[in-house]
Scaffold this motif. Structure first.
Motif, PDB file in Angstrom:
ATOM      1  N   ARG A  23      21.228 -27.591  35.370  1.00 14.72           N
ATOM      2  CA  ARG A  23      21.404 -27.153  36.549  1.00 14.72           C
ATOM      3  C   ARG A  23      22.770 -27.119  37.338  1.00 14.72           C
ATOM      4  N   GLU A  24      23.288 -25.737  37.751  1.00 10.09           N
ATOM      5  CA  GLU A  24      24.528 -25.838  38.095  1.00 10.09           C
ATOM      6  C   GLU A  24      24.862 -25.688  39.469  1.00 10.09           C
ATOM      7  N   GLU A  25      25.241 -26.700  40.073  1.00  7.52           N
ATOM      8  CA  GLU A  25      25.725 -26.725  41.722  1.00  7.52           C
ATOM      9  C   GLU A  25      26.819 -25.685  41.894  1.00  7.52           C
ATOM     10  N   ASP A  26      26.461 -24.735  42.626  1.00  8.36           N
ATOM     11  CA  ASP A  26      27.544 -23.392  42.866  1.00  8.36           C
ATOM     12  C   ASP A  26      27.647 -23.303  44.289  1.00  8.36           C
ATOM     13  N   PHE A  27      28.814 -22.526  44.568  1.00  7.15           N
ATOM     14  CA  PHE A  27      29.474 -22.205  45.929  1.00  7.15           C
ATOM     15  C   PHE A  27      28.376 -21.536  46.812  1.00  7.15           C
ATOM     16  N   TYR A  28      27.369 -20.546  46.138  1.00  9.13           N
ATOM     17  CA  TYR A  28      26.695 -19.813  47.067  1.00  9.13           C
ATOM     18  C   TYR A  28      25.217 -20.625  47.266  1.00  9.13           C
ATOM     19  N   ASN A  29      25.267 -21.887  46.447  1.00 13.42           N
ATOM     20  CA  ASN A  29      23.800 -22.674  46.509  1.00 13.42           C
ATOM     21  C   ASN A  29      22.665 -21.660  45.872  1.00 13.42           C
ATOM     22  N   ASP A  30      22.920 -20.931  44.800  1.00 11.53           N
ATOM     23  CA  ASP A  30      22.039 -20.267  43.750  1.00 11.53           C
ATOM     24  C   ASP A  30      21.461 -21.217  42.665  1.00 11.53           C
ATOM     25  N   GLN A  31      22.193 -22.278  42.342  1.00  8.58           N
ATOM     26  CA  GLN A  31      21.852 -23.083  41.666  1.00  8.58           C
ATOM     27  C   GLN A  31      21.056 -22.821  40.343  1.00  8.58           C
ATOM     28  N   PRO A  32      21.981 -21.700  39.466  1.00  8.86           N
ATOM     29  CA  PRO A  32      21.277 -21.022  38.461  1.00  8.86           C
ATOM     30  C   PRO A  32      20.980 -22.275  37.437  1.00  8.86           C
ATOM     31  N   TYR A 199      10.539 -16.955  39.870  1.00  2.00           N
ATOM     32  CA  TYR A 199      10.547 -18.490  39.746  1.00  2.00           C
ATOM     33  C   TYR A 199       9.794 -18.936  41.302  1.00  2.00           C
ATOM     34  N   GLU A 200       9.581 -20.021  41.243  1.00  6.61           N
ATOM     35  CA  GLU A 200       8.905 -20.597  42.409  1.00  6.61           C
ATOM     36  C   GLU A 200      10.004 -20.603  43.520  1.00  6.61           C
ATOM     37  N   LEU A 201       9.611 -21.060  44.851  1.00  7.20           N
ATOM     38  CA  LEU A 201      10.451 -20.895  45.899  1.00  7.20           C
ATOM     39  C   LEU A 201      11.148 -21.975  46.112  1.00  7.20           C
ATOM     40  N   ARG A 202      10.679 -23.296  45.898  1.00 10.36           N
ATOM     41  CA  ARG A 202      11.539 -24.395  46.169  1.00 10.36           C
ATOM     42  C   ARG A 202      11.585 -25.357  45.063  1.00 10.36           C
ATOM     43  N   SER A 203      12.447 -26.080  45.098  1.00 11.12           N
ATOM     44  CA  SER A 203      12.869 -27.402  44.198  1.00 11.12           C
ATOM     45  C   SER A 203      13.264 -28.255  45.272  1.00 11.12           C
ATOM     46  N   PRO A 204      13.417 -29.591  44.635  1.00 10.79           N
ATOM     47  CA  PRO A 204      14.125 -30.946  45.448  1.00 10.79           C
ATOM     48  C   PRO A 204      15.516 -30.302  46.033  1.00 10.79           C
ATOM     49  N   PHE A 205      15.880 -29.356  45.143  1.00 15.31           N
ATOM     50  CA  PHE A 205      17.536 -29.159  45.479  1.00 15.31           C
ATOM     51  C   PHE A 205      17.943 -27.744  46.233  1.00 15.31           C
ATOM     52  N   CYS A 249      12.631 -20.342  33.904  1.00 12.86           N
ATOM     53  CA  CYS A 249      13.376 -19.104  34.621  1.00 12.86           C
ATOM     54  C   CYS A 249      14.579 -19.813  34.967  1.00 12.86           C
ATOM     55  N   ALA A 250      15.469 -18.626  35.599  1.00 13.21           N
ATOM     56  CA  ALA A 250      17.046 -18.894  35.715  1.00 13.21           C
ATOM     57  C   ALA A 250      17.334 -19.678  37.206  1.00 13.21           C
ATOM     58  N   HIS A 251      16.117 -19.808  37.953  1.00 13.20           N
ATOM     59  CA  HIS A 251      16.548 -20.706  39.081  1.00 13.20           C
ATOM     60  C   HIS A 251      15.066 -21.622  39.164  1.00 13.20           C
ATOM     61  N   ILE A 252      15.325 -22.740  39.507  1.00 11.75           N
ATOM     62  CA  ILE A 252      14.150 -23.566  40.010  1.00 11.75           C
ATOM     63  C   ILE A 252      13.120 -23.968  39.066  1.00 11.75           C
ATOM     64  N   GLU A 298       3.857 -22.756  53.705  1.00  7.47           N
ATOM     65  CA  GLU A 298       3.894 -23.348  52.239  1.00  7.47           C
ATOM     66  C   GLU A 298       3.754 -22.559  51.074  1.00  7.47           C
ATOM     67  N   ALA A 299       3.968 -21.342  51.195  1.00  5.99           N
ATOM     68  CA  ALA A 299       3.996 -20.417  49.933  1.00  5.99           C
ATOM     69  C   ALA A 299       4.572 -20.866  48.828  1.00  5.99           C
ATOM     70  N   LYS A 300       4.184 -20.790  47.733  1.00  5.64           N
ATOM     71  CA  LYS A 300       4.736 -20.937  46.272  1.00  5.64           C
ATOM     72  C   LYS A 300       5.879 -20.234  45.839  1.00  5.64           C
ATOM     73  N   TYR A 301       5.723 -18.780  46.555  1.00  9.45           N
ATOM     74  CA  TYR A 301       6.887 -17.899  46.227  1.00  9.45           C
ATOM     75  C   TYR A 301       6.996 -17.227  47.429  1.00  9.45           C
ATOM     76  N   SER A 302       8.266 -16.649  47.488  1.00 13.50           N
ATOM     77  CA  SER A 302       8.434 -15.443  48.413  1.00 13.50           C
ATOM     78  C   SER A 302       9.372 -14.395  47.699  1.00 13.50           C
ATOM     79  N   VAL A 303       9.405 -13.333  48.344  1.00 14.00           N
ATOM     80  CA  VAL A 303      10.126 -12.123  47.808  1.00 14.00           C
ATOM     81  C   VAL A 303      10.716 -11.393  48.571  1.00 14.00           C
TER      82      VAL A 303
END
Ligand SMILES: [Zn+2]
Length: 328
Positions: A23-32, A199-205, A249-252, A298-303
């Motif tokens: 997991r990469e912490e990046d400038f835009y907080n995309d965290q790929p 990918y899912e909407l949220r992780s701890p990060f 997935c490439a995020h989360i 509380e949704a698991k995904y958003s688009v």
């Protein structure tokens, strides 16, 4: 001054016997999420995407080069050894697609010269070779676009060899998020990697919706979900005694039941196309209105996508209702 390990934007955990997720912490907080699979025969390090290249990070983070990290940084889940000590293994980079947060690390692997093969989808090579600054999002972010040449254009369902040895890796074209989006399947570990398709909407990060750029296509996307589901079901049914396929997935999201997540995402997109999911906010991107759909807090995904894409999908599926199916 402390002689401990350098501070770095990368955090590695082991995914399975041969694969790690960074997991990469990046400038835009995309965290790929970057996946690393280590082969002993043939000797090879497979990289799925290369992250954000340390762009824009604070100088207090000392180690932002993915290649230097792989070749020098001790990883606790790898017996405190780097994943590619001294860079002895050549690299095979699978580009899930050419967005900036997945390709900005590539120049590390081409300069200084290094034994690197870059693989991308053959579905629409012009998306990568023509106007990469726009298609990668680098122009929009006002950051330099990396220059690289794809050394191998992989076909749909192609199995990949390296130095004539099979890697037990298969490529699937999954256009939708972008035309060049691909998935790859590791049949040894029964893990399927789908890039930014979902990918899912949220992780701890991090918290991030499934995002479509202006170049996305929802009709292609729904077709790609059907392709993925059929592929997963075939693999699950072919080896009933083996573990069910997982998806990364490439995020989360890096390890969940593959059939379940594809069916959930497919059902969500169907509800959006049917107008059953509320738009909770709208923004302008490059002159187009983009909507954010989310069913509940509380949704698991958003688009998030250009409104034009869903309007085109609604028109298409009203003319082809038989193609709007949800797996169960
Ligand atoms: Zn993307």
């Amino acid at each position: 001054m402390s002689k401990g390990p350098l501070t770095t934007c990368f955090n590695t955990t082991r995914l399975n016997a041969t694969t790690f997720v960074i997991r990469e912490e990046d400038f835009y907080n995309d965290q790929p999420l970057i996946y690393v699979k280590v082969f002993s025969e043939p000797p090879l390090l497979l990289l799925s995407d290369t992250g954000s290249g340390g762009h824009g990070l604070s100088p207090s983070i000392q180690l932002t080069s993915l290649r230097t990290y792989l070749e020098t940084f001790p990883v606790s889940s790898n017996s405190d050894k780097p994943l590619n000590p001294s860079g002895t293994l050549p690299y095979l980079i699978i580009c899930t697609h050419c967005h900036n947060d997945h390709i900005l690390g590539i120049p590390d692997f081409t300069t200084p010269k290094c034994d690197t093969t870059i693989l991308a989808s053959s579905y629409d090579p012009s998306f990568i070779t023509d106007d990469l600054p726009t298609h990668s999002g680098c122009l929009d972010l006002n950051i330099p676009t990396p220059t690289y040449e794809v050394s191998y254009w992989a076909h749909h369902l192609e199995t990949i060899t390296y130095n004539s040895v099979s890697l037990n890796i298969q490529i699937l074209h999954t256009p939708g998020h972008t035309p060049d989006e691909l998935a790859w399947y590791d049949s040894t570990e029964r893990h399927l990697y789908v890039g930014d398709t979902f990918y899912e909407l949220r992780s701890p990060f991090v918290l991030t919706p499934i995002i479509f750029p202006l170049e996305g296509d929802w009709v292609d996307y729904m077709h790609s979900l059907r392709i993925l589901y059929a592929f997963i079901e075939e693999q699950n049914n072919k080896h009933i005694s083996a573990l069910r396929l997982k998806i990364g997935c490439a995020h989360i999201t890096f390890s969940v039941d593959a059939a379940d997540i594809v069916a959930e995402v497919q059902a969500l997109f169907m509800r959006i196309i049917q107008g059953k999911v509320p738009v909770i906010s709208s923004t302008e991107e490059r002159g187009e209105t983009c909507d954010l759909w989310m069913e509940s807090p509380e949704a698991k995904y958003s688009v998030q996508a250009p409104r034009r894409l869903v309007e085109l999908a609604r028109k298409y599926f009203s003319e082809h209702p038989e193609l709007l199916v949800v797996e169960s």
